[in-house]
Design an enzyme around this catalytic site. Structure first.
Site, mmCIF file in Angstrom:
data_model
loop_
_atom_site.group_PDB
_atom_site.id
_atom_site.type_symbol
_atom_site.label_atom_id
_atom_site.label_comp_id
_atom_site.label_asym_id
_atom_site.label_seq_id
_atom_site.Cartn_x
_atom_site.Cartn_y
_atom_site.Cartn_z
ATOM 1 N NE ARG A 170 -2.966 -3.018 0.425
ATOM 2 C CZ ARG A 170 -3.632 -3.988 1.419
ATOM 3 N NH1 ARG A 170 -2.943 -3.932 2.625
ATOM 4 N NH2 ARG A 170 -4.789 -4.566 1.076
ATOM 5 C CG ASP A 199 -2.408 -6.610 -0.907
ATOM 6 O OD1 ASP A 199 -3.502 -6.136 -1.521
ATOM 7 O OD2 ASP A 199 -2.433 -6.780 0.413
ATOM 8 C CG HIS A 273 -5.526 -8.763 -1.075
ATOM 9 N ND1 HIS A 273 -5.881 -7.643 -0.918
ATOM 10 C CD2 HIS A 273 -6.071 -9.426 0.069
ATOM 11 C CE1 HIS A 273 -6.823 -7.418 -0.011
ATOM 12 N NE2 HIS A 273 -7.043 -8.591 0.709
ATOM 13 C CD GLU A 336 -9.373 -8.495 3.638
ATOM 14 O OE1 GLU A 336 -9.760 -8.009 4.551
ATOM 15 O OE2 GLU A 336 -8.506 -8.068 2.961
ATOM 16 C CD1 TRP A 402 -6.827 -12.888 9.253
ATOM 17 C CD2 TRP A 402 -7.776 -10.656 9.216
ATOM 18 N NE1 TRP A 402 -7.632 -12.741 8.163
ATOM 19 C CE2 TRP A 402 -8.148 -11.389 8.020
ATOM 20 C CE3 TRP A 402 -7.918 -9.518 9.538
ATOM 21 C CZ2 TRP A 402 -9.236 -10.814 7.038
ATOM 22 C CZ3 TRP A 402 -8.815 -8.850 8.648
ATOM 23 C CH2 TRP A 402 -9.322 -9.483 7.476
ATOM 24 C CE1 TYR A 427 -4.798 -7.642 12.002
ATOM 25 C CE2 TYR A 427 -5.450 -6.252 10.602
ATOM 26 C CZ TYR A 427 -4.835 -7.457 11.212
ATOM 27 O OH TYR A 427 -4.978 -8.512 10.071
ATOM 28 C CG PHE A 428 0.594 -1.857 16.104
ATOM 29 C CD1 PHE A 428 -0.246 -2.412 16.817
ATOM 30 C CD2 PHE A 428 1.910 -1.963 16.389
ATOM 31 C CE1 PHE A 428 0.062 -3.090 18.105
ATOM 32 C CE2 PHE A 428 2.413 -2.767 17.521
ATOM 33 C CZ PHE A 428 1.523 -3.231 18.466
ATOM 34 C CG ASP A 429 -4.152 -0.881 10.396
ATOM 35 O OD1 ASP A 429 -4.561 -1.618 11.237
ATOM 36 O OD2 ASP A 429 -5.072 -1.460 9.358
ATOM 37 C CD1 TRP A 477 -3.046 -4.617 8.880
ATOM 38 C CD2 TRP A 477 -2.368 -5.255 6.563
ATOM 39 N NE1 TRP A 477 -3.025 -6.103 8.749
ATOM 40 C CE2 TRP A 477 -2.691 -6.445 7.555
ATOM 41 C CE3 TRP A 477 -1.921 -5.473 5.385
ATOM 42 C CZ2 TRP A 477 -2.383 -7.734 7.026
ATOM 43 C CZ3 TRP A 477 -1.830 -6.606 4.883
ATOM 44 C CH2 TRP A 477 -1.907 -7.828 5.718
ATOM 45 C CD GLU A 479 -4.817 -0.616 3.936
ATOM 46 O OE1 GLU A 479 -3.892 -0.768 5.058
ATOM 47 O OE2 GLU A 479 -5.405 -1.724 3.540
HETATM 48 C C1 ACM Z 1 -5.980 -9.100 6.652
HETATM 49 O O1 ACM Z 1 -5.711 -7.967 7.412
HETATM 50 N N1 ACM Z 1 -6.561 -8.825 5.598
HETATM 51 C C2 ACM Z 1 -5.226 -10.102 6.997
#
Ligand code: ACM
Ligand code: ZN
Length: 768
Positions: A170, A199, A273, A336, A402, A427-429, A477, A479
């Site tokens: 990302r 991705d 992805h 996903e 996750w 999740y550190f986003d 992540w 983004e």
């Molecule tokens: C994920 O957060 N899609 C693994």
């Protein structure tokens, strides 16, 4: 001894012991503090009696670090040069477990024991944490005295897998930034770097056989501006974006990590992805049509088609990847993956028939199992996200859980190794502080304390099943993380909390001790030029309802050394303002402003919170049409005094339905009211629309209602993400029941991805 002298003696003794606070993160399993100290100086020999090259490397790293001070150039010796000299002895003891070590510091010697280089490496990390934080500076100040307290430490990790992940698709991060990331991991004894290399938005690793993967797949035309839901319609920056690592650079990262006892686990995402790969080689998808590298975030329908040609391609890619990364594990993604293309693809349907698969989930399982067989044939193992459980788990796969911990529980019960990474804690986003003071994050709320509270082994597992939980990992992540400094801000210091979750036995964890150690930990980050978040210093609050519609506000910071000053009149507080001591009672609507101080200096940002108090504060109410995605966090969400943020929907109550939306409130007795106000969040990209009209009805018996007021909001309906807070004033009326009716905004049709019934998002109803 007179009692005064005795008192002074005790005081002196205590201060000698306490002048070193033992401040180690992650905290070791066992520490005994003794009196005295060891000073590293030119009277000191550094001795390694016998060691393999890996151990020699570790001891050399230590010597390189301390050589800039101490008035001498240290070298590894095999014995003391003179009996009167002091010594730091690295001693091989075969009986020590992998990664474990023992340190004994006396005024004349430091004895460090381990069986393996990694144990010596972690012992040295512990020693560094006993020094002032500037030990982490590239160049130490010559005046820095290398003094260590006399302690004995026995230490070993709770989990063997202690991971940190980075999404470089990302947004792309340089080799130098990744080295900085690895350095910070090593300080905290993390040992697995999960490198998310591919991705939809970019393929980031050179594959020699398929040059278009990087020539085309590593570049996107432009990037979404702001949060996915921020602008409607969405806006793009019209700026090409790209980047990739050559195989040489990837090998350099592997080497650099290995010197820090970190294994790099590459992730090549499949079958979902995959847009960047398909953009480069359209033959990989079901439709085989040319597509572009994705320019926004999300889940996309174009995925790998499980034809033989795709497998040949993926096997070629994995062969090169395996040659770069010596890791036991290769991560193959698996999350996903929409099945829409597969449902319509003749080839996919034929594969389902040929292999007697139940459906497209069976096809996903077939995909993963076929890849697993190949990876296993190369002597490696796969890790996949927990979706790989669907349709049947590949026989030797390790599962990364996750979407909560349920996938991990299921996999452990089935005898598969599990790495826990639930979004709630790992999740550190996600936001780490009050969203209003933070840069845009994807959502959620995962403050330092929540990370620290994470327990990777679910209570549902028995002792045998628990063995399959081999560790946990924080995921970053990107983004919404485009720069190095923002990456560091989101990752650190939450990594410090995760490190303690992973290394320190649950019984030895202590949030209060951890908090006390944080200021020095923040100093360590500062010295390493890492832009760690300072949210630790920020004011947080909790609020609860008291009798008579009063609210009680509790203010605190994670920093145990700070004091909080506040005002309620809108002025900016300073350290002459009112000192917050204990619970603050709110009996009218106020604008709270608060500021934390430590040692007379401001810490963290100004805290600003409008608080709504009314005749219904803390009371229960009824709503119709409640949307299960937007429950506002509690059954008091509309009356808890707090207005939702514009940055997240966490606090907002969402109503969706065919009829008009209603909030019903019943007073204990007839009550005189004359005004009502309500917050409404407009988020068109989430179908969150402002209601065109509000009608207020009142009733004394709950059966017969009469219309009391009306407000037209047609002109407020907007494409922007914003809050409005209309106030409806009417002739005072005695009533027992109040019904607030919001005209349904109807279907939302402006967004071809999100069409459907509109959602009314409301927060904080006030009735006076
Ligand atoms: C994920 O957060 N899609 C693994
Ligand atoms: Zn297909």
């Amino acid at each position: 001894m007179t009692s005064l002298r005795k008192f002074l003696f005790v005081l002196l003794t205590l201060s000698t012991i306490n002048c070193f606070s033992i401040n180690i993160i992650p905290y070791p399993q066992q520490i005994t503090k003794n009196n005295g100290q060891f000073i590293i100086d030119n009277q000191t020999d550094i001795i390694l009696e016998n060691g393999n090259p890996a151990i020699k490397m570790v001891v050399s790293q230590f010597i390189d670090k301390i050589n800039t001070v101490g008035g001498s150039v240290f070298k590894i010796k095999t014995e003391k040069s003179n009996q009167s000299r002091k010594s730091i002895v690295f001693q091989l003891v075969d009986s020590f477990k992998n990664e474990s070590y023992h340190i004994q510091i006396t005024p004349r010697s430091i004895l460090i024991q381990a069986a393996k280089a990694n144990g010596f490496f972690y012992a040295i990390q512990t020693l560094y944490q006993l020094f002032p934080a500037n030990i982490y500076a590239n160049k130490l100040n010559k005046q820095t005295k290398l003094t260590l307290p006399c302690v004995e430490i026995s230490d070993y990790p709770r989990f063997k897998y202690r991971g940190l992940h980075l999404d470089v698709s990302r947004h792309f991060f340089s080799v130098n930034e990744i080295k900085k990331y690895l350095d910070a991991m090593a300080v905290r004894k993390l040992n697995r770097f999960h490198w998310h290399l591919t991705d939809d938005q970019g393929w980031r690793i050179e594959i020699k056989k398929y040059p278009l993967l990087t020539q085309i797949g590593s570049r996107r035309d432009e990037t979404l501006i702001g949060h996915y839901y921020q602008n409607f319609p969405q806006k793009y920056d019209n700026t090409p974006y790209g980047g990739f690592y050559t195989q040489d650079e990837a090998r350099e990262i592997v080497r650099y990590a290995a010197e820090r006892f970190i294994t790099v686990i590459p992730e090549i995402e499949m079958p979902g992805h995959a847009m960047a790969a398909i953009a480069a080689y359209p033959f990989l998808s079901c439709t085989q049509e040319k597509i572009k590298v994705a320019t926004k975030w999300g889940i996309f329908e174009d995925v790998f088609c499980p034809r033989d040609t795709t497998f040949s391609f993926l096997q070629d890619v994995l062969t090169e990847v395996i040659s770069i990364f010596p890791s036991e594990y290769i991560h193959i993604g698996g999350d996903e993956c929409p099945k829409t293309r597969w449902e319509k693809c003749e080839d996919c349907q034929n594969i389902i028939k040929t292999h007697n698969l139940i459906d497209e989930h069976g096809l996903q399982s077939y995909f993963v199992q076929r890849i697993e067989k190949f990876v296993n044939s190369k002597g490696r193992k796969i890790i996949g996200w927990d979706e790989i459980l669907e349709g049947g788990l590949a026989p030797n796969a390790t599962v990364m859980s996750w979407r909560g911990i349920q996938g991990g529980i299921e996999a452990a019960k089935a005898g598969h190794d599990v790495i826990m990474t639930p979004g709630t804690h790992c999740y550190f986003d996600h936001y780490q502080g009050n969203p209003d003071t933070q840069p845009i994050a994807i959502g959620g709320f995962t403050p330092l304390s929540k990370v620290y509270s994470f327990e990777p082994v679910p209570a549902e597992l028995n002792a045998n099943e628990s063995k399959y939980i081999i560790g946990a990992q924080a995921n970053v992540w990107t983004e919404y993380i485009a720069s190095d400094s923002h990456l560091e801000y989101m990752t650190f210091p939450r990594v410090s909390a995760m490190a303690e979750v992973l290394w320190t036995l649950a019984a030895n964890k202590d949030w209060n001790r951890f908090k006390q150690n944080m200021p020095k930990e923040i100093d360590r980050y500062n010295v390493q030029n890492i832009n760690a978040a300072k949210v630790f210093y920020e004011i947080q609050s909790t609020i609860k309802a008291l009798e008579n519609n009063k609210l009680e506000l509790v203010l605190f910071t994670d920093n145990p050394f700070s004091k909080i000053y506040y005002t309620l009149d809108g002025t900016i507080p300073n350290n002459n303002s009112k000192l917050y001591k204990s619970n603050l009672i709110i009996d009218k609507s106020v604008l709270l402003k608060a500021q934390a101080y430590a040692n007379g200096k401001k810490q963290g940002p100004l805290y600003v919170k409008p608080l709504i108090q009314s005749k219904i504060s803390g009371e229960k109410y009824k709503v119709n049409n409640l949307n299960s995605w937007y429950k506002g966090g509690s059954e008091f969400a509309l009356t808890n005094g707090i207005i939702g943020s514009t940055k997240t929907t966490n606090d907002w109550v969402g109503l969706t339905g065919d009829n008009d939306h209603e909030v019903l409130y019943e007073f204990d007795k007839l009550t005189l009211i004359k005004e009502i106000s309500i917050g409404i969040l407009s988020v068109p990209s989430l179908r969150g629309l402002i209601s065109p009209e509000i009608n207020i009805f009142t009733s004394t018996d709950g059966n017969n209602y009469s219309q009391t007021a009306n407000l037209n909001l047609q002109n407020e309906i907007t494409n922007e993400w914003k809050i409005i807070r209309p106030k409806i004033i009417f002739t005072p009326i005695q009533t027992k029941f109040v019904k607030v009716v919001f005209k349904n905004a109807g279907m939302f049709t402006g967004n071809n991805q999100k069409n459907g019934k509109s959602i009314l998002l409301i927060d904080e109803l006030s009735i006076n």
